[in-house]
Motif scaffolding. Structure first.
Motif, PDB file in Angstrom:
ATOM      1  N   ARG A 162       3.900   0.952  12.950  1.00  8.65           N
ATOM      2  CA  ARG A 162       4.673  -0.140  12.364  1.00  8.65           C
ATOM      3  C   ARG A 162       5.634   0.369  11.298  1.00  8.65           C
ATOM      4  O   ARG A 162       6.755  -0.149  11.156  1.00  8.65           O
ATOM      5  CB  ARG A 162       3.738  -1.194  11.766  1.00  8.65           C
ATOM      6  CG  ARG A 162       3.044  -2.063  12.799  1.00  8.65           C
ATOM      7  CD  ARG A 162       2.444  -3.294  12.140  1.00  8.65           C
ATOM      8  NE  ARG A 162       1.417  -2.944  11.154  1.00  8.65           N
ATOM      9  CZ  ARG A 162       0.117  -2.840  11.434  1.00  8.65           C
ATOM     10  NH1 ARG A 162      -0.302  -3.066  12.674  1.00  8.65           N
ATOM     11  NH2 ARG A 162      -0.747  -2.518  10.487  1.00  8.65           N
ATOM     12  N   ASN A 163       5.217   1.380  10.532  1.00 10.65           N
ATOM     13  CA  ASN A 163       6.049   1.898   9.448  1.00 10.65           C
ATOM     14  C   ASN A 163       7.053   2.958   9.906  1.00 10.65           C
ATOM     15  O   ASN A 163       7.810   3.496   9.094  1.00 10.65           O
ATOM     16  CB  ASN A 163       5.170   2.500   8.342  1.00 10.65           C
ATOM     17  CG  ASN A 163       4.320   1.447   7.676  1.00 10.65           C
ATOM     18  OD1 ASN A 163       4.656   0.277   7.690  1.00 10.65           O
ATOM     19  ND2 ASN A 163       3.215   1.870   7.077  1.00 10.65           N
ATOM     20  N   GLY A 164       7.034   3.298  11.194  1.00 13.03           N
ATOM     21  CA  GLY A 164       7.947   4.314  11.704  1.00 13.03           C
ATOM     22  C   GLY A 164       7.499   5.734  11.445  1.00 13.03           C
ATOM     23  O   GLY A 164       8.248   6.683  11.695  1.00 13.03           O
ATOM     24  N   GLU A 165       6.259   5.905  10.953  1.00 12.30           N
ATOM     25  CA  GLU A 165       5.774   7.249  10.642  1.00 12.30           C
ATOM     26  C   GLU A 165       5.572   8.074  11.897  1.00 12.30           C
ATOM     27  O   GLU A 165       5.850   9.286  11.908  1.00 12.30           O
ATOM     28  CB  GLU A 165       4.468   7.144   9.855  1.00 12.30           C
ATOM     29  CG  GLU A 165       3.945   8.463   9.317  1.00 12.30           C
ATOM     30  CD  GLU A 165       4.825   9.027   8.209  1.00 12.30           C
ATOM     31  OE1 GLU A 165       4.646  10.201   7.876  1.00 12.30           O
ATOM     32  OE2 GLU A 165       5.678   8.278   7.684  1.00 12.30           O
ATOM     33  N   GLU A 183      -0.781   1.226  11.944  1.00 11.68           N
ATOM     34  CA  GLU A 183       0.004   1.076  10.722  1.00 11.68           C
ATOM     35  C   GLU A 183       1.132   2.112  10.670  1.00 11.68           C
ATOM     36  O   GLU A 183       2.254   1.799  10.260  1.00 11.68           O
ATOM     37  CB  GLU A 183      -0.911   1.218   9.501  1.00 11.68           C
ATOM     38  CG  GLU A 183      -0.206   1.044   8.163  1.00 11.68           C
ATOM     39  CD  GLU A 183       0.287  -0.378   7.952  1.00 11.68           C
ATOM     40  OE1 GLU A 183       1.200  -0.558   7.124  1.00 11.68           O
ATOM     41  OE2 GLU A 183      -0.229  -1.309   8.621  1.00 11.68           O
ATOM     42  N   MET A 184       0.837   3.335  11.097  1.00 10.98           N
ATOM     43  CA  MET A 184       1.856   4.385  11.130  1.00 10.98           C
ATOM     44  C   MET A 184       2.972   4.026  12.108  1.00 10.98           C
ATOM     45  O   MET A 184       4.154   4.273  11.836  1.00 10.98           O
ATOM     46  CB  MET A 184       1.232   5.727  11.501  1.00 10.98           C
ATOM     47  CG  MET A 184       0.300   6.298  10.435  1.00 10.98           C
ATOM     48  SD  MET A 184      -0.543   7.809  10.991  1.00 10.98           S
ATOM     49  CE  MET A 184       0.849   8.914  11.228  1.00 10.98           C
ATOM     50  N   TYR A 233     -12.545   3.037  14.937  1.00 12.01           N
ATOM     51  CA  TYR A 233     -11.760   1.809  14.750  1.00 12.01           C
ATOM     52  C   TYR A 233     -10.787   1.962  13.584  1.00 12.01           C
ATOM     53  O   TYR A 233      -9.622   1.567  13.668  1.00 12.01           O
ATOM     54  CB  TYR A 233     -12.713   0.631  14.520  1.00 12.01           C
ATOM     55  CG  TYR A 233     -12.022  -0.643  14.104  1.00 12.01           C
ATOM     56  CD1 TYR A 233     -11.280  -1.397  15.011  1.00 12.01           C
ATOM     57  CD2 TYR A 233     -12.108  -1.098  12.785  1.00 12.01           C
ATOM     58  CE1 TYR A 233     -10.649  -2.568  14.625  1.00 12.01           C
ATOM     59  CE2 TYR A 233     -11.475  -2.264  12.390  1.00 12.01           C
ATOM     60  CZ  TYR A 233     -10.746  -3.002  13.316  1.00 12.01           C
ATOM     61  OH  TYR A 233     -10.130  -4.158  12.929  1.00 12.01           O
ATOM     62  N   ARG A 234     -11.251   2.544  12.486  1.00 17.00           N
ATOM     63  CA  ARG A 234     -10.377   2.738  11.326  1.00 17.00           C
ATOM     64  C   ARG A 234      -9.230   3.698  11.673  1.00 17.00           C
ATOM     65  O   ARG A 234      -8.105   3.526  11.203  1.00 17.00           O
ATOM     66  CB  ARG A 234     -11.188   3.274  10.146  1.00 17.00           C
ATOM     67  CG  ARG A 234     -12.126   2.246   9.542  1.00 17.00           C
ATOM     68  CD  ARG A 234     -13.020   2.875   8.486  1.00 17.00           C
ATOM     69  NE  ARG A 234     -12.245   3.426   7.392  1.00 17.00           N
ATOM     70  CZ  ARG A 234     -11.832   2.701   6.335  1.00 17.00           C
ATOM     71  NH1 ARG A 234     -12.138   1.431   6.241  1.00 17.00           N
ATOM     72  NH2 ARG A 234     -11.130   3.263   5.369  1.00 17.00           N
ATOM     73  N   TRP A 235      -9.513   4.704  12.495  1.00 18.58           N
ATOM     74  CA  TRP A 235      -8.467   5.630  12.917  1.00 18.58           C
ATOM     75  C   TRP A 235      -7.409   4.906  13.746  1.00 18.58           C
ATOM     76  O   TRP A 235      -6.210   5.123  13.579  1.00 18.58           O
ATOM     77  CB  TRP A 235      -9.098   6.780  13.701  1.00 18.58           C
ATOM     78  CG  TRP A 235      -8.088   7.763  14.233  1.00 18.58           C
ATOM     79  CD1 TRP A 235      -7.508   8.784  13.541  1.00 18.58           C
ATOM     80  CD2 TRP A 235      -7.554   7.799  15.551  1.00 18.58           C
ATOM     81  NE1 TRP A 235      -6.633   9.464  14.348  1.00 18.58           N
ATOM     82  CE2 TRP A 235      -6.644   8.883  15.595  1.00 18.58           C
ATOM     83  CE3 TRP A 235      -7.758   7.045  16.695  1.00 18.58           C
ATOM     84  CZ2 TRP A 235      -5.933   9.205  16.735  1.00 18.58           C
ATOM     85  CZ3 TRP A 235      -7.049   7.361  17.842  1.00 18.58           C
ATOM     86  CH2 TRP A 235      -6.147   8.429  17.858  1.00 18.58           C
ATOM     87  N   LEU A 236      -7.864   3.984  14.628  1.00 21.71           N
ATOM     88  CA  LEU A 236      -6.919   3.201  15.421  1.00 21.71           C
ATOM     89  C   LEU A 236      -6.063   2.306  14.530  1.00 21.71           C
ATOM     90  O   LEU A 236      -4.853   2.168  14.740  1.00 21.71           O
ATOM     91  CB  LEU A 236      -7.674   2.349  16.452  1.00 21.71           C
ATOM     92  CG  LEU A 236      -8.353   3.110  17.596  1.00 21.71           C
ATOM     93  CD1 LEU A 236      -9.142   2.130  18.466  1.00 21.71           C
ATOM     94  CD2 LEU A 236      -7.329   3.861  18.443  1.00 21.71           C
TER      95      LEU A 236
END
Length: 520
Positions: A481-484, A478-479, A470-473
């Motif tokens: 959303r940030n464009g990473e 987040e990546m 879950y934390r990996w998801l």
């Protein structure tokens, strides 16, 4: 013609209270099965006609059945004005709550209404028992006259019983009732607004994660509070906008959202933050720290992401599954709680020790978030006491009930006093359930099942594996959303779905909490 003028609020020449205005409340024609069919334009002898007649009969039978219910409840009334009878009231409310499978508060309310119906308003009760007055009308009447004096209720009873209750339509009844009660209330002393000051928490009762803090008080004080909050909101919002324009440090940016988003907080967000996040001034009075940790009890499968069963805030207030997972993610420490025979069970304390340990109290708050007495809805966070089910013998501790989880529960202080007085007798059964005998002599007996285990070792292992997934998801989202993720695609080139898909399938099969045997 002679006109008599009565001064409003004045009594008769003998000093008696003024009588309510007598109104002839009559239907244009009696309500009978035949007239009902004519009004509804239903053909006599049809299936609809038979159904309408049955509904009319059932309505009147429901009134008679409800009257019998009130007649059974009325003897349980105990005068609320006598403080020496408090334990009798609690005892009887508890017995009725068990019998009706409701709460003690609602049981006490129903006993009071039954008393008013039979003792203070016997005429309308007889109309109810005869089937002339629908049950819903009777309940609405009792609610409407609740704040009147006993004498006023007696007067209202006389007038309402004289109405053509068997035939008048519902809107006529409601209009006449409202006018009659308004006439009585004109004599009531004005309620003092200062006495209404209160702050209460209201929840929706659903798992929507929303609650309301209601502040009640005199209009000038509430408006002044609202203006102070609005003035603070305007000032902070203006300062944030000025800081953004000047590139200066941003005031009241509590979570860094203003700096990140480049815009001042909304007025709604500021109002809430000013109330929720600022310190309360208690004029130098030291406020003690909370006696207990606030617990968010999350079902294991919900935490694993396999299920969306709501969590509970301190065992009572429902929280949405997503909110519970977010709260759990923000906490550095989780407290796993087990019950016997799972490893981690509490052991009985030495017989000489009366008070349970803080860890045992914490466990009891999880297993009994509400008072353990049947039908009681009061929480056990603060206003409750630890109770030995089998009494602790202070003179000879070795002979009394042990200080152990199996022999402890949490009781609201009122029910704890009732147990101490011998009015209720709980007995813990071998399967963990509790048999309650209420009354002395006994009025009723019921058995309450225990709460199930809060976790198991296999659940715990599967939960930790699923939590990492879950934390990996969350990190991946987040990546994105940030464009990473887009940057990685640009720098590393396209991904081979054949190769990476195979790895992903293997990794998912290894990590999935439902892979292989279920963890329960």
């Amino acid at each position: 013609m002679t006109v008599t003028i009565r001064r409003p609020g004045g009594g008769g020449s003998d000093g008696t209270a003024p009588a309510a205005p007598a109104t002839m409340v009559r239907a244009r024609s009696p309500l009978t099965p035949e007239s009902l069919l004519r009004r509804g334009r239903v053909d006599p002898g049809s299936a609809d006609a038979a159904a309408v007649s049955r509904m009319m009969d059932l309505e009147r039978e429901e009134s008679r059945r409800y009257a019998r219910h009130l007649r059974d409840l009325a003897p349980f009334w105990i005068d609320h004005e006598d403080p020496d009878l408090a334990e009798d009231r609690e005892e009887r409310s508890l017995a009725i709550a068990i019998a009706l499978r409701t709460t003690t508060a609602l049981a006490s309310f129903r006993i009071r209404e039954a008393h008013i119906a039979l003792r203070e308003m016997p005429r309308t009760f007889e109309r109810l028992a005869a089937g002339d007055m629908p049950r819903r009308w009777h309940e609405k009447m009792l609610k409407a006259v609740r704040d009147l004096t006993g004498f006023q209720r007696s007067q209202a009873d006389e007038y309402i019983a004289a109405w053509d209750l068997a035939s008048i339509p519902a809107d006529r009844f409601h209009d006449e009732l409202r006018q009659l009660v308004s006439w009585f209330e004109r004599e009531q002393p004005r309620h003092c607004p200062e006495h209404s000051r209160d702050v209460t928490v209201e929840t929706s009762g659903r798992d929507d994660g929303v609650a309301c803090l209601r502040v009640t008080g005199p209009i000038p004080e509430i408006l002044a509070l609202a203006r102070r909050i609005d003035a603070s909101t305007t000032a902070v919002q203006s300062a944030q906008r000025h800081a953004l324009a000047q590139g200066a440090p941003i005031p009241f940016d509590l979570d860094g959202d203003v700096a990140r988003d480049g815009s001042a907080m909304t007025r709604a967000a500021l109002r809430y933050a000013i109330i929720h996040r600022t310190l309360l001034d208690t004029a130098g009075v030291e406020v003690p720290a909370p006696r207990h940790r606030i617990n968010i009890v999350v079902p294991v499968l919900t935490l694993m992401g396999v299920d969306d069963t709501p969590a509970t805030y301190d065992g009572m207030t429902p929280l949405p599954a997503a909110m519970a997972r977010d709260l759990a993610e923000s906490e550095p420490v989780w407290h796993r709680v087990f019950t016997h025979p799972v490893t981690g069970a509490f052991l009985p304390l030495p017989a000489q020790r009366y008070r349970p340990t803080p860890e045992m109290v914490e466990h009891l708050r999880l297993t009994t978030p509400r008072c353990a007495a049947p039908g009681c809805t009061k929480g056990t966070t603060d206003d409750a006491e630890n109770d030995h089910i089998e009494e602790f013998d202070h003179a000879h501790p070795a002979r009394g009930g042990p200080t152990s989880i199996d022999n402890l529960h949490r009781l609201h202080w009122g029910h704890h006093d009732l147990k101490t007085a011998g009015r209720v007798d709980p007995v813990r059964e071998p399967d963990g359930s509790t048999t309650w005998t209420v009354g002395s002599p006994p009025l009723i007996t019921t058995r309450v099942s225990p709460r199930p285990d809060l976790a198991t070792p296999r659940f715990a292992t599967a939960m930790m594996e699923s939590w990492e997934h879950y934390r990996w998801l969350c990190m991946t989202e987040e990546m994105e959303r940030n464009g990473e993720v887009e940057r990685i695609f640009r720098e590393w080139g396209p991904i081979d779905p054949a190769v990476d898909g195979q790895h992903d399938d293997e990794e998912s099969a290894r990590r999935a909490p439902w892979a292989g045997d279920p963890p329960f």
